[in-house]
Write an enzyme that holds these catalytic residues in place. Structure first.
Site, mmCIF file in Angstrom:
data_model
loop_
_atom_site.group_PDB
_atom_site.id
_atom_site.type_symbol
_atom_site.label_atom_id
_atom_site.label_comp_id
_atom_site.label_asym_id
_atom_site.label_seq_id
_atom_site.Cartn_x
_atom_site.Cartn_y
_atom_site.Cartn_z
ATOM 1 N N GLY A 26 36.592 45.113 29.314
ATOM 2 C CA GLY A 26 38.056 45.104 29.433
ATOM 3 C C GLY A 26 38.682 45.430 28.090
ATOM 4 N N ALA A 27 37.955 46.244 27.275
ATOM 5 C CA ALA A 27 38.405 46.542 25.903
ATOM 6 C C ALA A 27 39.702 47.339 25.869
ATOM 7 C CB ALA A 27 37.305 47.303 25.167
ATOM 8 N N ASP A 30 45.185 44.279 27.462
ATOM 9 C CA ASP A 30 46.161 43.620 26.608
ATOM 10 C C ASP A 30 45.519 42.587 25.666
ATOM 11 O OD1 ASP A 30 49.111 42.950 26.215
ATOM 12 O OD2 ASP A 30 48.271 40.992 26.744
ATOM 13 N N LEU A 31 44.669 41.748 26.217
ATOM 14 C CA LEU A 31 44.056 40.690 25.405
ATOM 15 C C LEU A 31 43.206 41.291 24.284
ATOM 16 C CD1 LEU A 31 43.413 37.608 25.078
ATOM 17 C CD2 LEU A 31 41.382 38.047 26.426
ATOM 18 N N ARG A 60 36.772 51.045 31.862
ATOM 19 C CA ARG A 60 36.764 52.281 32.645
ATOM 20 C C ARG A 60 37.641 53.345 31.987
ATOM 21 N NH1 ARG A 60 38.779 49.448 38.056
ATOM 22 N NH2 ARG A 60 40.328 48.917 36.486
ATOM 23 N N LYS A 165 40.117 32.081 30.799
ATOM 24 C CA LYS A 165 40.693 31.209 31.812
ATOM 25 C C LYS A 165 41.629 32.013 32.708
ATOM 26 C CE LYS A 165 44.653 30.335 31.225
ATOM 27 N NZ LYS A 165 45.594 31.446 30.977
ATOM 28 N N HIS A 195 42.199 29.133 24.510
ATOM 29 C CA HIS A 195 42.542 29.472 23.128
ATOM 30 C C HIS A 195 43.421 28.413 22.455
ATOM 31 C CE1 HIS A 195 46.206 31.189 24.917
ATOM 32 N NE2 HIS A 195 46.745 31.142 23.724
ATOM 33 N N HIS A 257 45.330 24.672 29.200
ATOM 34 C CA HIS A 257 45.915 24.369 27.887
ATOM 35 C C HIS A 257 46.563 22.975 27.824
ATOM 36 C CE1 HIS A 257 45.151 28.524 27.348
ATOM 37 N NE2 HIS A 257 46.298 29.008 27.765
ATOM 38 N N LYS A 353 57.991 29.561 31.547
ATOM 39 C CA LYS A 353 58.280 30.907 31.022
ATOM 40 C C LYS A 353 59.787 31.095 31.012
ATOM 41 C CE LYS A 353 53.952 32.591 31.572
ATOM 42 N NZ LYS A 353 53.265 32.915 30.361
HETATM 43 P P1 NDP Z 1 44.628 43.308 31.566
HETATM 44 O O1 NDP Z 1 45.336 43.447 32.874
HETATM 45 O O2 NDP Z 1 45.180 44.037 30.407
HETATM 46 O O3 NDP Z 1 43.106 43.683 31.873
HETATM 47 C C1 NDP Z 1 42.079 43.896 30.962
HETATM 48 C C2 NDP Z 1 41.253 45.092 31.397
HETATM 49 O O4 NDP Z 1 40.461 44.767 32.526
HETATM 50 C C3 NDP Z 1 42.057 46.285 31.790
HETATM 51 O O5 NDP Z 1 42.407 47.042 30.671
HETATM 52 C C4 NDP Z 1 41.102 47.031 32.713
HETATM 53 O O6 NDP Z 1 40.373 47.980 31.947
HETATM 54 C C5 NDP Z 1 40.111 46.003 33.194
HETATM 55 N N1 NDP Z 1 40.165 45.847 34.640
HETATM 56 C C6 NDP Z 1 39.132 45.992 35.479
HETATM 57 N N2 NDP Z 1 39.464 45.770 36.740
HETATM 58 C C7 NDP Z 1 40.758 45.483 36.733
HETATM 59 C C8 NDP Z 1 41.691 45.145 37.731
HETATM 60 N N3 NDP Z 1 41.328 45.048 39.010
HETATM 61 N N4 NDP Z 1 42.962 44.912 37.349
HETATM 62 C C9 NDP Z 1 43.325 44.979 36.064
HETATM 63 N N5 NDP Z 1 42.459 45.293 35.074
HETATM 64 C C10 NDP Z 1 41.203 45.534 35.400
HETATM 65 O O7 NDP Z 1 44.481 41.757 31.302
HETATM 66 P P2 NDP Z 1 44.533 40.935 29.948
HETATM 67 O O8 NDP Z 1 43.865 41.689 28.875
HETATM 68 O O9 NDP Z 1 45.916 40.441 29.748
HETATM 69 O O10 NDP Z 1 43.685 39.642 30.351
HETATM 70 C C11 NDP Z 1 42.272 39.647 30.450
HETATM 71 C C12 NDP Z 1 41.823 38.199 30.663
HETATM 72 O O11 NDP Z 1 42.247 37.416 29.573
HETATM 73 C C13 NDP Z 1 42.415 37.537 31.918
HETATM 74 O O12 NDP Z 1 41.460 36.662 32.451
HETATM 75 C C14 NDP Z 1 43.595 36.711 31.360
HETATM 76 O O13 NDP Z 1 43.873 35.571 32.154
HETATM 77 C C15 NDP Z 1 43.044 36.306 30.014
HETATM 78 N N6 NDP Z 1 44.062 35.996 29.008
HETATM 79 C C16 NDP Z 1 44.923 36.957 28.563
HETATM 80 C C17 NDP Z 1 45.841 36.657 27.562
HETATM 81 C C18 NDP Z 1 46.774 37.684 27.031
HETATM 82 O O14 NDP Z 1 47.517 37.355 26.090
HETATM 83 N N7 NDP Z 1 46.783 38.916 27.569
HETATM 84 C C19 NDP Z 1 45.895 35.310 26.937
HETATM 85 C C20 NDP Z 1 44.921 34.385 27.451
HETATM 86 C C21 NDP Z 1 44.059 34.739 28.455
HETATM 87 P P3 NDP Z 1 39.836 49.353 32.562
HETATM 88 O O15 NDP Z 1 40.705 49.708 33.722
HETATM 89 O O16 NDP Z 1 39.934 50.326 31.434
HETATM 90 O O17 NDP Z 1 38.451 49.045 32.944
HETATM 91 C C1 BG6 Z 2 47.724 32.340 28.226
HETATM 92 C C2 BG6 Z 2 48.533 32.440 29.489
HETATM 93 O O1 BG6 Z 2 46.551 31.615 28.466
HETATM 94 O O2 BG6 Z 2 48.481 31.664 27.242
HETATM 95 C C3 BG6 Z 2 49.833 33.139 29.222
HETATM 96 O O3 BG6 Z 2 47.782 33.197 30.439
HETATM 97 C C4 BG6 Z 2 50.578 32.472 28.105
HETATM 98 O O4 BG6 Z 2 50.648 33.146 30.384
HETATM 99 C C5 BG6 Z 2 49.682 32.324 26.898
HETATM 100 O O5 BG6 Z 2 51.675 33.297 27.764
HETATM 101 C C6 BG6 Z 2 50.353 31.488 25.843
HETATM 102 O O6 BG6 Z 2 49.593 31.549 24.677
HETATM 103 P P1 BG6 Z 2 50.273 31.298 23.264
HETATM 104 O O7 BG6 Z 2 49.150 31.236 22.322
HETATM 105 O O8 BG6 Z 2 51.202 32.459 23.044
HETATM 106 O O9 BG6 Z 2 51.024 30.021 23.426
#
Ligand code: NDP
Ligand code: BG6
Length: 498
Positions: A26-27, A30-31, A60, A165, A195, A257, A353
């Protein structure tokens, strides 16, 4: 105050990381972009990433190593150009499909190739699943089938898998996920991340409570009137409707959290500073939380959803959200803990939120003195002594106590003593993910969640999720975007100002 003047002697437990290949699934997401890769870069800058380590991004999305490095150039924090270039040389990208065995064959070949480059010893592998959790049971079996999770008897070189999570959606799904994962992994290989446990103030709770003599004697129902834990966010759900619509705030913030912060504040002292001793105490604490009542749930638990206000869209107007969505974006709860230490002390938790501002804190309010000699000021007129552990945006601590105001008259008031971590660190703040990634690469599970703790926390919240499915139960209270949350939350307690 000069940095060094704060400390009177300090002791550091220094551990050096061994060479590791960190693979991020999932590189492209967003995370990975916003949190993980900047955190790894910071570890590199601080020389906390072993020089022979590599990072492999997998997704992908149609990047290759050159374009992925180019993307990171625009994302990573500014630093010395040579340092950034040296770091980027350690970054690689493999495009692939999560369910395709060929992708894992290529990954295996890449890991072997990188392992031969400069390391004198076999490299450890840490796999970070930064994808939706629905993919965990696709990725882990494939890694296993490709032989990439195999450790020797003593677990060296190690193969760790870090998972984000929320872990499951309720008791049954979490249990099923756990059982399945244990077909491929031993518990010591699984790093379930929360986190919030990587945040300085949250970690400091253990030192504050267990490395000082002055807090423990008053850390109980005899002296504490209430504990308030807040995690308020100014942002809405942004582009995460796909995830949030099916999760909701209880799963997103409370089950993990909020409960982790509560257990750090309320658990008993572990016998030693080790991952299992600490997690044993957390488990005992979570199991001692009184289950939510089946009747009149709304008297102890309030759920809300933000509605349009001013320029701010309501939740139902966000892209990807159903017009009649009943997903909660705010939860406030009163919890009671049935043990000797906490009997009768209410713990108030709220998170939401699109609130007035971003603020996460733990506030411990002490009881009034039994009698005031400063008549006519009565004990109940005094500002209660309060200890606030600020988690964000500022990380620090403040203690408000009664004190004499300077001057010839007898004036008394709340005096706030305050310190801020950023000042100690010379203005530099440490991201929670830095600490947690380092721990995952060091094999330290202390700040990661054990499966029995996940199960205990789902046991607490699954009945709530079930009750909410009944339309007769518990109104969803709308609150204006940018406000302090639904007014119904005030039924629970008089909250601290947001
Ligand atoms: P994204 O929606 O940005 O998904 C990450 C990557 O997963 C995508 O870039 C995609 O890459 C791949 N992917 C594969 N299958 C799917 C699908 N069915 N739908 C969407 N994406 C898919 O998510 P985040 O990076 O925000 O979150 C990833 C994990 O981290 C989740 O479990 C989230 O709960 C957790 N998280 C996120 C935080 C944040 O700040 N964003 C904070 C704390 C936890 P590709 O298509 O290139 O394969
Ligand atoms: C993530 C939640 O675990 O924590 C998000 O999925 C939330 O919805 C985030 O925004 C909050 O993290 P922080 O470090 O910004 O308080």
């Amino acid at each position: 105050m000069e940095n060094g003047n704060y400390w009177r002697g300090n002791f550091c437990l220094e551990v050096s990381p061994t060479p590791d290949i960190l693979v991020i699934f999932g590189a492209s997401g967003d995370l990975a972009r916003r949190k993980l890769l900047p955190a790894i870069y910071n570890l590199f800058r601080r020389e906390l990433l072993h020089g022979d380590s590599h990072i492999v991004g997998c997704a992908r999305h149609d990047y290759d190593t050159a374009s992925f490095r180019e993307l990171l150039r625009g994302v990573l924090p500014p630093a010395e150009p040579e340092q950034l270039e040296a770091f980027l040389q350690r970054i690689h990208y493999l495009r692939g499909d999560y369910g395709d065995p060929e992708s894992y064959r290529q990954l295996g070949a890449k890991l072997e190739e990188l392992g031969k480059l400069d390391a004198a010893m076999p490299l450890n592998y840490t796999f970070y699943l930064a994808t939706p959790s629905s993919l965990y049971l696709t990725i882990v079996p494939q890694l296993s089938a490709a032989g990439l999770l195999k450790e020797d008897f003593e677990g060296t070189p190690w193969r760790h898998v870090v998972m984000e999570k929320p872990f499951g959606r309720d008791t049954a799904s979490a249990q099923e996920l756990d059982l399945e994962l244990h077909r491929y992994l031993k518990e010591r290989q699984i790093y379930r991340i929360d986190h919030y446990l990587g945040k300085e103030t949250v970690q400091n709770i253990l030192m504050l409570r267990f490395a000082n003599i002055i807090f423990e004697p008053i850390w109980n129902q005899h002296y504490i009137a209430k504990v308030e834990i807040t995690a308020a966010e100014e942002i809405g759900i942004g582009r995460r409707a796909g995830y949030f619509e099916s999760a909701g705030l209880l799963r997103d913030m409370f089950q993990n959290h909020m409960l982790e912060m509560l257990s750090m504040v309320a658990m008993e002292m572990p016998g030693e500073f080790s991952a299992d001793a600490i997690r044993d105490e957390k488990l005992k604490l979570i199991r001692a939380i009184r289950p939510f009542p089946q009747k009149n749930l709304e008297t102890v638990l309030v759920r809300g959803q933000y509605a349009a206000a001013g320029d701010l869209a309501g939740y139902r107007q966000e892209e990807g959200v159903a017009a009649g969505s009943t997903t909660e974006t705010f939860v406030a709860a009163k919890l009671l803990i049935d043990n000797w230490r906490w009997r009768g002390v209410p713990f108030f938790l709220r998170s939401g939120k699109r609130l007035k501002r971003r603020l996460s804190e733990i506030a411990i309010t002490f009881k009034a003195v039994p009698h005031s000699i400063f008549q006519p000021i009565r004990a109940q007129d005094m500002t209660p002594d309060t200890l606030v552990l600020s988690v964000q945006p500022e990380e620090g601590m403040s203690l408000t106590i009664q004190a004499k105001q300077p001057g010839p008259k007898l004036c008394m008031g709340g005096l706030m003593m305050h310190f801020n971590y950023a000042e100690l660190a010379g203005g530099e703040s440490f991201e929670a993910y830095e600490r947690l990634l380092l721990d995952a690469m060091l094999g330290d599970q202390t700040l990661f969640i054990r499966s029995d703790i996940i199960a205990a926390s789902w046991r607490l919240f699954t009945p709530v999720l079930e009750a909410w499915r009944n339309p007769e139960c518990c109104p969803l209270e709308l609150y204006p975007a940018g406000s302090s949350g639904p007014s119904g939350a005030d039924r629970l307690t008089e909250w601290r100002e947001l």
